[in-house]
Enzyme design. Sequence first.
Site, PDB file in Angstrom:
ATOM      1  N   HIS A 160       8.226  -5.947   0.031  1.00  0.00           N
ATOM      2  CA  HIS A 160       8.287  -4.819   0.761  1.00  0.00           C
ATOM      3  C   HIS A 160       7.752  -6.013   2.410  1.00  0.00           C
ATOM      4  O   HIS A 160       7.149  -6.474   2.280  1.00  0.00           O
ATOM      5  CB  HIS A 160       7.415  -3.996   0.038  1.00  0.00           C
ATOM      6  CG  HIS A 160       6.103  -4.486   0.124  1.00  0.00           C
ATOM      7  ND1 HIS A 160       4.626  -3.693   0.758  1.00  0.00           N
ATOM      8  CD2 HIS A 160       5.045  -5.488  -0.946  1.00  0.00           C
ATOM      9  CE1 HIS A 160       3.374  -4.148   0.617  1.00  0.00           C
ATOM     10  NE2 HIS A 160       3.572  -5.267  -0.560  1.00  0.00           N
ATOM     11  N   ASP A 213      -5.684  -2.765  -3.994  1.00  0.00           N
ATOM     12  CA  ASP A 213      -4.580  -2.940  -5.105  1.00  0.00           C
ATOM     13  C   ASP A 213      -4.040  -3.889  -5.940  1.00  0.00           C
ATOM     14  O   ASP A 213      -4.020  -3.615  -6.516  1.00  0.00           O
ATOM     15  CB  ASP A 213      -3.152  -2.269  -4.681  1.00  0.00           C
ATOM     16  CG  ASP A 213      -3.385  -0.647  -3.756  1.00  0.00           C
ATOM     17  OD1 ASP A 213      -3.321   0.192  -4.814  1.00  0.00           O
ATOM     18  OD2 ASP A 213      -3.294  -0.743  -2.358  1.00  0.00           O
ATOM     19  N   TYR A 217      -1.571   1.024  11.852  1.00  0.00           N
ATOM     20  CA  TYR A 217      -3.377   0.660  11.485  1.00  0.00           C
ATOM     21  C   TYR A 217      -3.271  -1.287  10.848  1.00  0.00           C
ATOM     22  O   TYR A 217      -4.024  -2.147  11.080  1.00  0.00           O
ATOM     23  CB  TYR A 217      -4.170   1.219  10.564  1.00  0.00           C
ATOM     24  CG  TYR A 217      -4.265   0.454   9.301  1.00  0.00           C
ATOM     25  CD1 TYR A 217      -2.792   0.377   8.639  1.00  0.00           C
ATOM     26  CD2 TYR A 217      -4.742  -0.468   8.912  1.00  0.00           C
ATOM     27  CE1 TYR A 217      -2.877  -0.124   6.916  1.00  0.00           C
ATOM     28  CE2 TYR A 217      -5.014  -0.514   7.414  1.00  0.00           C
ATOM     29  CZ  TYR A 217      -3.948  -0.760   6.595  1.00  0.00           C
ATOM     30  OH  TYR A 217      -3.590  -0.920   5.278  1.00  0.00           O
ATOM     31  N   ARG A 218      -1.697  -1.505  10.975  1.00  0.00           N
ATOM     32  CA  ARG A 218      -1.844  -3.199  10.464  1.00  0.00           C
ATOM     33  C   ARG A 218      -0.621  -3.898  10.495  1.00  0.00           C
ATOM     34  O   ARG A 218       0.796  -2.315  10.655  1.00  0.00           O
ATOM     35  CB  ARG A 218      -2.048  -2.988   8.645  1.00  0.00           C
ATOM     36  CG  ARG A 218      -2.418  -4.686   8.603  1.00  0.00           C
ATOM     37  CD  ARG A 218      -3.609  -4.453   6.872  1.00  0.00           C
ATOM     38  NE  ARG A 218      -3.685  -5.100   6.334  1.00  0.00           N
ATOM     39  CZ  ARG A 218      -4.299  -5.650   4.904  1.00  0.00           C
ATOM     40  NH1 ARG A 218      -3.631  -4.093   4.752  1.00  0.00           N
ATOM     41  NH2 ARG A 218      -4.440  -6.189   4.902  1.00  0.00           N
TER      42      ARG A 218
END
Lengths: 521, 521
Positions: free
Chosen positions: B385, B150, B466-467
């Site tokens: 975030h 991104d 996953y992270r």
Amino acid sequence: MVRKLPPGLNEQSFADAVASFRRAVGDKWVIDDDAQLANYRDPFAVLDPEHLTASAVVMPASVEEVQAVLAVANDTGVPLSPVSIGKNLGYGGPAPRLPGAVVVDLKRMNRILEVNEKFGYALVEPGVSFMELDNYLRERGIDFWVDVPDLGWGSVLGNTLERGVGYTAYGDHFAIQCGMEVVLADGDVVRTGMGGVPGSSTAQLFKYGFGPVYDGIFTQSNFGIVTKMGLWLLPKPPGYQAYMITLAHEEDLGPFVEILRTLKMNGTITNVPSLRSVLLDAAAVAPRSHFYSGTGPVPDSVSRKIMADLNIGWWNFYGAMYGPQASIDLQWQTVRDAFSTIPGASFYLAGEHDSPVLATRAKVMACQPNLETADIFQWFDNGGHVDFAPLSPATSEDALSQYAMVRDACLEFGKDYMGNWIVGRREMHHIQMTMFDTKDPDDRTRTLAFTKQLIRQAAERGYGAYRAHPAIMDEVAATFSFNDGALMRLSERVKDALDPKGILAPGKQGIWPKSLRGKGL
Amino acid sequence: MVRKLPPGLNEQSFADAVASFRRAVGDKWVIDDDAQLANYRDPFAVLDPEHLTASAVVMPASVEEVQAVLAVANDTGVPLSPVSIGKNLGYGGPAPRLPGAVVVDLKRMNRILEVNEKFGYALVEPGVSFMELDNYLRERGIDFWVDVPDLGWGSVLGNTLERGVGYTAYGDHFAIQCGMEVVLADGDVVRTGMGGVPGSSTAQLFKYGFGPVYDGIFTQSNFGIVTKMGLWLLPKPPGYQAYMITLAHEEDLGPFVEILRTLKMNGTITNVPSLRSVLLDAAAVAPRSHFYSGTGPVPDSVSRKIMADLNIGWWNFYGAMYGPQASIDLQWQTVRDAFSTIPGASFYLAGEHDSPVLATRAKVMACQPNLETADIFQWFDNGGHVDFAPLSPATSEDALSQYAMVRDACLEFGKDYMGNWIVGRREMHHIQMTMFDTKDPDDRTRTLAFTKQLIRQAAERGYGAYRAHPAIMDEVAATFSFNDGALMRLSERVKDALDPKGILAPGKQGIWPKSLRGKGL
């Protein structure tokens, strides 16, 4: 006398260990008599056939029995050599790398634990063969294929762990493996990836999990015993068509590979095709003696006569197209246009040529497991092969250089060039399948010397091998010598941490436990 | 006071260590003053902003200097925290997991060592950003793209090591990584895969080499410092078209995912598309206060007004098509036909809708790195975030279940649901980007409690992440609890073997060295 004792054990201590193994898995699942042990020898022994032999075989039927076998090995110091089914004939079959190790034959663990029809995956135990998984899918009308290697009788899990290949878009089996259960040397059971989360619904959907990804270190390794493995299945395509392209001249290899790379990189060719030399394809038709009765390598003049008689090329390329018919037609046009720039290239769809190899390749590339490729072992009486398997960049320069190197060594050692180029995403596995008479000591000796020379010569040019017969594992491992063997130092550190007593497959891929390092076993 | 000392060191011993680091890399490449250290804090601190801070920063410029830094750490016991560039803002940025660790900032190692135009790969050092690699390719007219995440300012190598994703067919960056050079904690330099063969020409062409495959254990890990990495580049397609599909209703998620899975499995959708919730897309347009001035989650009635005002859906899907125009036309027809079964679904090609998100996605999916996605941080003043990132099978049932779980927790904790479903081969990364005001201690506390609750709730249903942000790494690692945490036992054994003094990134992904285990740091 087939049986060999493991290093450090005598008849009595070994007998005690065998008794313990019997308690662990049941009397009938331990073999230690010569007659049955003979089945666990290297089927294509390039060393003395009595060399790489087991002391016993144990056959656990469950994870708990695998743990019990490991407990005995830890207690007694008996080294183990796990095999899934043991059918990788060109790589030692079920024979242990360490003479006298106890083979752990996992073929009784043969459950297909799950086949998921939404996502296309299977979860299998070590003893499940490609043929069995294929049967399972076809009997139930499941619209997925399992990508298969040349011979379909081997273990899905075992082939994947050894990083074996197939010939569709899913031909890189390790790349489509998803999730493992591994029993470590101390009996601890680990599930990799998302399988670490109890009740995980993504263990066979997502390869990586959280934290380090461990699956890779349990392939071509001796760090654990893999007892379950997920594998993705190929969505059945709407259409399928295999084809063959014959090339008339030795030197066509160069331009062919250049065009091939372009077609692979631009997505025209989506599967793992293969390019085979004339004698390899001749071997599928008849024994060597049918074509040539002399000693030494088959002369080029004879090769050219074979080409004419069988209507095949010096090189023969086998690919397949997948998709709707309109797409297949377009692919075929593109493939023909591209390779037609090579004078003498001929093009055949499956069915348009009576080559038995084309018929076999058409099955393999459509995921129909079979044993037809084993026909080539007829080349010699008591025929076997040992492979020299370097990686080559998909360039004219590299392909011609590797070919010349192997061909010249063939002339020097009196062997036939039987090359099979298996084309991956950006590289080719160049597999010289060196045929020999397994009962002829001189042929064995020459074949081994030939293979070792090629390993050295290739390494001098920066080419490494992707896999090796137990007889040459140390030699291949030694070519990965960057920074004075840093890769092996890493392997030894991991080995010592995960298997401090060195009970798992000592010497496999050149990795020896501390106690046996540098002993030249 | 930003600076924290590492565990076990006092001002004097730490000052001695800093002096040694200065000798290793040069005075100007060591930072230990508060003003500059502030740049190495968590940019979106969900803990006290003073918590995850470094004691110093060292900036080696070469493998030799990395080795020298490691030697100092081994001598002094100072723990290191390597970052490539440190721009993964939602995951702690350059901040160390262990308060007081010395950040090893690798951004000076920023060479693009090779770009191969035949095979499409790049060999890069840690400091090379996606933008820099993209520039390199475009300036030279090289017909390959580098798949980008991104935000384009981060490290290609760092993103791949953390198993970050992009949005083309090469979106799984770890899957297209090929070859690493790793400096182990003791300074030993290993090259993985075929790179182990000196002069190898296939180090960036073939992922596996001979023997165990180690690359995976150096991702999301603290087992070594990766100093070089190969990455495959995407052949530039002959044509490209991005698109957007808007869905009118909350419950459309279910049928949409079912159709999506089919289109992914049958090869119609070839890239990594994403499905975003209404508020996530609203955040790209304006701050939250523009849409809603109340406290608590944005009410559904406001969301529906936003949908009408911006002409977007409750869910908005962004995909792209690649290939010749005729193929793109066919894909678009197939995609429209499939999703048109959902009442109210609307279809837009890039350019047919004024959504700034569509414009940004069109760039990202065409491998044009940019920073536009950072616009969403405007949602709150001092906006940051933290992500809850579980994997979901691509089924209606799982997607709706995960959505309901997160949405209900949002209501409970007063947070906005801002979900981004990133669609992989057989699974989806469901990323709840929880926005918060980084200067508001109450919001930070609620956000962290909300995230930890979701981790627990998800694990109870078999969903793993996953992270994770450093603040929740231990919590996520704990959910991989199969067999009483066998996976972590394995990680700890490997950690102790490869980094016995525990100097590399203690606590990263929940893996602590022996000396710091169970201390709740």
